[in-house]
Design a protein around this motif. Structure first.
Motif, PDB file in Angstrom:
ATOM      1  N   ALA A 166       0.838  -1.202   0.000  1.00  0.00           N
ATOM      2  CA  ALA A 166       0.000   0.000   0.000  1.00  0.00           C
ATOM      3  C   ALA A 166       0.874   1.254   0.000  1.00  0.00           C
ATOM      4  O   ALA A 166       2.055   1.222   0.346  1.00  0.00           O
ATOM      5  N   THR A 167       0.283   2.358  -0.407  1.00  0.00           N
ATOM      6  CA  THR A 167       0.992   3.635  -0.432  1.00  0.00           C
ATOM      7  C   THR A 167       1.357   4.057   0.991  1.00  0.00           C
ATOM      8  O   THR A 167       0.534   4.008   1.899  1.00  0.00           O
ATOM      9  N   SER A 168       2.611   4.460   1.154  1.00  0.00           N
ATOM     10  CA  SER A 168       3.085   4.889   2.462  1.00  0.00           C
ATOM     11  C   SER A 168       4.142   5.971   2.269  1.00  0.00           C
ATOM     12  O   SER A 168       4.603   6.230   1.153  1.00  0.00           O
ATOM     13  N   GLY A 169       4.535   6.581   3.370  1.00  0.00           N
ATOM     14  CA  GLY A 169       5.564   7.612   3.287  1.00  0.00           C
ATOM     15  C   GLY A 169       6.879   7.060   2.797  1.00  0.00           C
ATOM     16  O   GLY A 169       7.576   7.692   1.987  1.00  0.00           O
ATOM     17  N   ARG A 170       7.242   5.864   3.264  1.00  0.00           N
ATOM     18  CA  ARG A 170       8.502   5.255   2.833  1.00  0.00           C
ATOM     19  C   ARG A 170       8.477   4.957   1.339  1.00  0.00           C
ATOM     20  O   ARG A 170       9.462   5.212   0.629  1.00  0.00           O
ATOM     21  N   LYS A 171       7.360   4.413   0.874  1.00  0.00           N
ATOM     22  CA  LYS A 171       7.243   4.102  -0.554  1.00  0.00           C
ATOM     23  C   LYS A 171       7.324   5.363  -1.390  1.00  0.00           C
ATOM     24  O   LYS A 171       7.986   5.392  -2.442  1.00  0.00           O
TER      25      LYS A 171
END
Length: 492
Positions: A166-171
């Protein structure tokens, strides 16, 4: 009355059934059409190539370094106070180290293109798609972009997990960093490309001051944008669907062409096995799938030679490592020929058949062309003259007893030092030159002048007569240009 009502109800029911049947037929037809359309256009499955080491991987990286050092470094190499390699379209001059080529030297370009084509035919006939697998810009920049992706996002498993998550800050940060590096590489590639046509030492201050010309900015963005698109986004799609070479490569193959092959007799039937274990009735292929994972186009070489194969030999390196781990001989996937596999040839037999008449003819013609090109460039005179008869006035009478023709001369100094020359005319008795005869020509420059050639009226019959222009360098007695023209006489 009741009979008529029942008859109309029956007709309505039959019409309703027919409508339902027609709708069912249309639905099935649309479904079949959709299936046919899906079969025509394959949905792309993103390829995540696995990193591999080995002999062929080392060769690929060596060529990546070599080609990019040449491409990025050659634009900055100075030579006699200028750029060593510069294709100056505005001045219509190509500078290649100590040589200066003019539009009249297009013959050399034609020979270079013929040599390039023959080289491609030779390499393909010998060992398949060597160009595609090792030196093609698409392969080289895809390799660079994949390395950046691996450094930032991790190995194959981590990249697949990151894309599936899922979309995340790290990604977001990892993807942004990767795209930023890709854009920088692409932009610098575009600048370097334009730097071969517009002096890069002048281009960089313009870039810093945001004063690039319209065409310069267009080509920087165009070439850089296509580098990003091809190497970062489309990748194997370019090799599989856009590159024409993949489509006609089979025409240049024959049963004695070295190609990357999977030895089915040795490898089948596949199945897992332990190190050093004796698996009776089982082939050497352990069906690990690593040969597929390392392939940049995502094919399975075990299904045979396919047009998508770019000949990078990554599967050979991967399979050899697996064979080493389970203590089996290398070469389950290797460079071999169709005849060698069928007839179980050894290495000496393969080499003997690779050096077949077709290859020898290619080599002979290629060597002859290369020698001719080098000889032509080395022996090329650094002084040239083009003589053009002025067609506005064919002939005119001057001073009562002289006939005059006018000529336009283009004198080119192809050397990088100033040269002083003397111009003379001959070929007709009593011929005179009216115009500048002692010229000084700047380095790598062209001088255009108009001269008048006069001949006593009584010495010529009516018609065209040959006349010769001679250009003699004052600093080199052997440097002489002799050009023929025509003198028109109206008759006595």
């Amino acid at each position: 009355m009741s009979h008529e009502n029942s008859h109309s109800d029956a007709n309505a029911d039959s019409e309703a059934r027919l409508n339902v049947a027609a709708q069912v037929v249309r639905v099935h037809a649309r479904a079949r059409a959709a299936e046919d359309l899906d079969s025509l256009y394959e949905v792309r499955q993103k390829v995540y190539p696995r990193a591999v080491t080995g002999l062929f991987a080392a060769w690929r990286w060596a060529l990546v370094w070599f080609t990019q050092i040449v491409f990025y470094g050659l634009a900055w190499l100075p030579w006699n106070g200028r750029q060593a390699v510069l294709f100056n379209l505005a001045e219509r001059k190509f500078y290649v180290f100590g040589w200066v080529f003019w539009p009249q030297d297009v013959f050399y370009l034609a020979v270079i293109l013929i040599i390039s084509a023959l080289s491609l035919f030779l390499f393909t006939a010998v060992a398949g798609r060597l160009w595609c697998g090792y030196a093609c810009p698409q392969t080289v920049y895809t390799q660079i972009f994949l390395w950046v992706e691996k450094v930032i996002e991790g190995d194959r498993a981590k990249r697949m997990k990151l894309d599936a998550g899922a979309t995340s800050g790290r990604k977001f940060l990892l993807k942004s960093a990767k795209y930023a590096v890709w854009i920088l590489i692409s932009f610098w590639t575009g600048i370097t490309f334009v730097g071969y046509f517009s002096p890069i030492a002048e281009l960089m201050p313009k870039l810093v001051n945001a004063s690039l010309g319209g065409w310069e900015l267009f080509w920087v963005l165009f070439y850089g944008g296509f580098t990003y698109l091809m190497a970062g986004v489309m990748r194997e799609q370019v090799c599989k669907y856009m590159c024409p070479y993949a489509r006609f490569q089979s025409v240049m193959f024959d049963p004695d062409t070295l190609v990357i092959t999977y030895d089915q007799e040795r490898g089948e039937p596949r199945g897992p096995r332990r190190k050093g274990a004796d698996a009776a009735g089982q082939g050497d292929c352990v069906d690990c799938g690593i040969c597929v994972q390392v392939c940049p186009t995502g094919i399975d070489i075990r299904k045979g030679l396919q047009y998508e194969c770019i000949g990078c030999a990554a599967c050979i390196d991967a399979c050899d490592q697996v064979m080493d781990k389970i203590e089996l001989p290398r070469g389950l996937i290797r460079y071999s020929t169709e005849n060698a596999l069928k007839k179980h040839w050894g290495r000496s037999d393969i080499i003997r058949h690779v050096l077949r008449p077709r290859i020898l003819i290619y080599v002979t013609v290629l060597c002859a062309l290369c020698i001719a090109l080098v000889w032509g460039v080395v022996t090329r005179k650094p002084l040239r003259m083009d003589v053009i008869k002025d067609r506005t006035v064919l002939v005119r009478e001057v001073e009562g007893s002289l006939l005059e023709n006018v000529y336009i001369l283009h004198v080119m100094n192809m050397a990088e030092q100033s040269r002083r020359v003397h111009l003379s005319v001959s070929g007709i008795e009593g011929v005179l030159l009216d115009g500048e005869s002692d010229l000084t020509i700047a380095p790598a420059q062209k001088k255009t002048l108009m001269v008048r050639v006069r001949v006593p009226m009584d010495t010529l019959e009516k018609g065209a007569h040959p006349v010769y222009f001679d250009l003699q360098a004052e600093d080199d007695a052997k440097l002489r240009v002799h050009e023929k023209a025509v003198f028109i006489a109206p008759g006595k």
